[in-house]
Design a protein around this motif. Structure first.
Motif, mmCIF file in Angstrom:
data_model
loop_
_atom_site.group_PDB
_atom_site.id
_atom_site.type_symbol
_atom_site.label_atom_id
_atom_site.label_comp_id
_atom_site.label_asym_id
_atom_site.label_seq_id
_atom_site.Cartn_x
_atom_site.Cartn_y
_atom_site.Cartn_z
ATOM 1 N N ALA A 19 0.824 -1.238 0.048
ATOM 2 C CA ALA A 19 0.084 -0.035 0.013
ATOM 3 C C ALA A 19 0.881 1.375 0.037
ATOM 4 O O ALA A 19 0.479 2.229 -0.707
ATOM 5 C CB ALA A 19 -1.118 -0.092 1.235
ATOM 6 N N ALA A 20 2.213 1.195 0.444
ATOM 7 C CA ALA A 20 2.879 2.389 0.621
ATOM 8 C C ALA A 20 3.820 2.582 -0.749
ATOM 9 O O ALA A 20 4.551 3.378 -0.868
ATOM 10 C CB ALA A 20 3.885 2.282 1.824
ATOM 11 N N CYS A 21 3.473 1.554 -1.638
ATOM 12 C CA CYS A 21 4.292 1.668 -2.823
ATOM 13 C C CYS A 21 3.762 2.632 -3.938
ATOM 14 O O CYS A 21 4.370 3.254 -4.794
ATOM 15 C CB CYS A 21 4.644 0.352 -3.559
ATOM 16 N N GLY A 22 2.474 2.965 -3.745
ATOM 17 C CA GLY A 22 1.865 3.871 -4.780
ATOM 18 C C GLY A 22 2.332 5.342 -4.849
ATOM 19 O O GLY A 22 2.869 5.957 -3.996
ATOM 20 N N GLY A 23 2.144 5.832 -5.968
ATOM 21 C CA GLY A 23 2.697 7.390 -6.150
ATOM 22 C C GLY A 23 1.887 8.342 -5.462
ATOM 23 O O GLY A 23 0.593 7.912 -5.248
ATOM 24 N N SER A 24 2.177 9.241 -5.148
ATOM 25 C CA SER A 24 1.573 10.295 -4.287
ATOM 26 C C SER A 24 0.974 11.332 -5.372
ATOM 27 O O SER A 24 1.789 11.445 -6.534
ATOM 28 C CB SER A 24 2.433 11.116 -3.527
ATOM 29 N N ASP A 25 -0.166 11.873 -5.230
ATOM 30 C CA ASP A 25 -0.564 12.875 -5.773
ATOM 31 C C ASP A 25 0.277 14.280 -5.981
ATOM 32 O O ASP A 25 0.185 15.002 -6.864
ATOM 33 C CB ASP A 25 -1.929 13.433 -5.339
ATOM 34 N N THR A 26 1.216 14.362 -4.887
ATOM 35 C CA THR A 26 2.129 15.534 -4.994
ATOM 36 C C THR A 26 3.394 15.240 -5.781
ATOM 37 O O THR A 26 4.220 16.047 -5.739
ATOM 38 C CB THR A 26 2.261 16.073 -3.709
ATOM 39 N N ASP A 27 3.603 14.108 -6.138
ATOM 40 C CA ASP A 27 4.921 13.872 -7.228
ATOM 41 C C ASP A 27 4.854 14.446 -8.361
ATOM 42 O O ASP A 27 3.940 15.061 -8.905
ATOM 43 C CB ASP A 27 4.691 12.272 -7.277
ATOM 44 N N PRO A 28 6.124 14.971 -9.122
ATOM 45 C CA PRO A 28 6.267 15.700 -9.865
ATOM 46 C C PRO A 28 5.772 14.855 -11.221
ATOM 47 O O PRO A 28 5.808 13.631 -11.274
ATOM 48 C CB PRO A 28 7.671 15.744 -10.269
ATOM 49 N N GLY A 29 4.834 15.348 -12.209
ATOM 50 C CA GLY A 29 4.408 14.737 -13.079
ATOM 51 C C GLY A 29 4.944 15.628 -14.365
ATOM 52 O O GLY A 29 5.748 16.209 -14.406
ATOM 53 N N PRO A 30 4.202 15.162 -15.561
ATOM 54 C CA PRO A 30 4.435 15.851 -16.894
ATOM 55 C C PRO A 30 4.212 17.082 -16.915
ATOM 56 O O PRO A 30 2.999 17.799 -16.466
ATOM 57 C CB PRO A 30 3.621 14.850 -17.889
ATOM 58 N N GLY A 31 5.066 17.990 -17.601
ATOM 59 C CA GLY A 31 4.877 19.297 -17.903
ATOM 60 C C GLY A 31 4.875 20.139 -16.646
ATOM 61 O O GLY A 31 4.342 21.323 -16.756
ATOM 62 N N GLY A 32 5.623 19.754 -15.563
ATOM 63 C CA GLY A 32 5.672 20.701 -14.630
ATOM 64 C C GLY A 32 4.630 20.697 -13.614
ATOM 65 O O GLY A 32 4.443 21.721 -12.759
ATOM 66 N N VAL A 33 3.635 19.745 -13.855
ATOM 67 C CA VAL A 33 2.536 19.766 -12.834
ATOM 68 C C VAL A 33 2.439 18.514 -12.059
ATOM 69 O O VAL A 33 3.130 17.642 -12.372
ATOM 70 C CB VAL A 33 1.036 19.823 -13.764
ATOM 71 N N THR A 34 1.765 18.506 -11.069
ATOM 72 C CA THR A 34 1.800 17.333 -9.975
ATOM 73 C C THR A 34 1.000 16.142 -10.949
ATOM 74 O O THR A 34 0.074 16.582 -11.473
ATOM 75 C CB THR A 34 1.249 17.610 -8.502
ATOM 76 N N VAL A 35 1.210 14.908 -10.275
ATOM 77 C CA VAL A 35 0.333 13.775 -10.731
ATOM 78 C C VAL A 35 -1.211 13.981 -10.548
ATOM 79 O O VAL A 35 -1.704 13.855 -11.713
ATOM 80 C CB VAL A 35 0.846 12.690 -10.103
ATOM 81 N N GLY A 36 -1.402 14.625 -9.511
ATOM 82 C CA GLY A 36 -2.935 14.968 -9.277
ATOM 83 C C GLY A 36 -3.545 16.005 -9.907
ATOM 84 O O GLY A 36 -4.641 15.977 -10.529
ATOM 85 N N GLU A 37 -2.645 16.930 -10.395
ATOM 86 C CA GLU A 37 -3.061 18.018 -11.349
ATOM 87 C C GLU A 37 -3.009 17.420 -12.707
ATOM 88 O O GLU A 37 -3.986 17.873 -13.541
ATOM 89 C CB GLU A 37 -2.096 19.258 -11.025
ATOM 90 N N ALA A 38 -2.167 16.659 -13.019
ATOM 91 C CA ALA A 38 -2.404 16.072 -14.529
ATOM 92 C C ALA A 38 -3.578 15.096 -14.675
ATOM 93 O O ALA A 38 -4.331 15.242 -15.548
ATOM 94 C CB ALA A 38 -0.794 15.328 -14.683
ATOM 95 N N ARG A 39 -3.848 14.412 -13.517
ATOM 96 C CA ARG A 39 -5.114 13.680 -13.502
ATOM 97 C C ARG A 39 -6.252 14.475 -13.715
ATOM 98 O O ARG A 39 -7.276 14.236 -14.451
ATOM 99 C CB ARG A 39 -5.147 12.839 -12.421
ATOM 100 N N ALA A 40 -6.290 15.478 -12.873
ATOM 101 C CA ALA A 40 -7.484 16.331 -12.980
ATOM 102 C C ALA A 40 -7.634 17.009 -14.374
ATOM 103 O O ALA A 40 -8.908 17.109 -14.799
ATOM 104 C CB ALA A 40 -7.285 17.318 -12.025
ATOM 105 N N LEU A 41 -6.521 17.515 -14.996
ATOM 106 C CA LEU A 41 -6.532 18.217 -16.317
ATOM 107 C C LEU A 41 -7.187 17.037 -17.291
ATOM 108 O O LEU A 41 -7.899 17.299 -18.155
ATOM 109 C CB LEU A 41 -5.320 18.714 -16.749
ATOM 110 N N ASP A 42 -6.667 15.741 -17.312
ATOM 111 C CA ASP A 42 -6.889 14.591 -18.136
ATOM 112 C C ASP A 42 -8.617 14.436 -18.136
ATOM 113 O O ASP A 42 -9.357 14.353 -18.976
ATOM 114 C CB ASP A 42 -6.342 13.511 -17.766
ATOM 115 N N GLU A 43 -8.984 14.504 -16.634
ATOM 116 C CA GLU A 43 -10.531 14.225 -16.522
ATOM 117 C C GLU A 43 -11.512 15.467 -17.074
ATOM 118 O O GLU A 43 -12.267 15.288 -17.766
ATOM 119 C CB GLU A 43 -10.754 14.139 -15.247
ATOM 120 N N ALA A 44 -10.610 16.552 -16.999
ATOM 121 C CA ALA A 44 -11.401 17.807 -17.589
ATOM 122 C C ALA A 44 -11.463 17.920 -19.080
ATOM 123 O O ALA A 44 -12.473 18.104 -19.619
ATOM 124 C CB ALA A 44 -11.066 19.133 -17.060
ATOM 125 N N ALA A 45 -10.202 17.551 -19.689
ATOM 126 C CA ALA A 45 -10.244 17.202 -21.303
ATOM 127 C C ALA A 45 -11.469 16.287 -21.551
ATOM 128 O O ALA A 45 -12.199 16.703 -22.564
ATOM 129 C CB ALA A 45 -8.831 16.938 -21.694
#
Length: 69
Positions: A19-45
């Motif tokens: 359970a501790a192995c999963g990535g966090s939403d605050t980890d760096p993601g593509p394009g200078g946004v966090t993983v959580g922000e990238a997921r939210a942008l994908d859902e909005a698109a």
């Protein structure tokens, strides 16, 4: 009793590690946004893609003819 607790702990410990192995939403993601922000942008698109305009909304309106004086 101790034997039961030890076997229960032995069963639960690997699950806690996994359970501790999963990535966090605050980890760096593509394009200078966090993983959580990238997921939210994908859902909005995806939501915007599903709300397509009707064909009539894309037609250009006719220009009104003004009478010559």
């Amino acid at each position: 009793m101790i034997r039961i607790l030890a076997s229960l702990a032995a069963c639960l410990f690997p699950g806690l590690l996994l359970a501790a192995c999963g990535g966090s939403d605050t980890d760096p993601g593509p394009g200078g946004v966090t993983v959580g922000e990238a997921r939210a942008l994908d859902e909005a698109a995806e939501m915007l893609d599903q709300q397509r305009l009707p064909a009539a909304a894309l037609e250009e309106p006719e220009t009104p003819q003004t009478p010559a004086p």
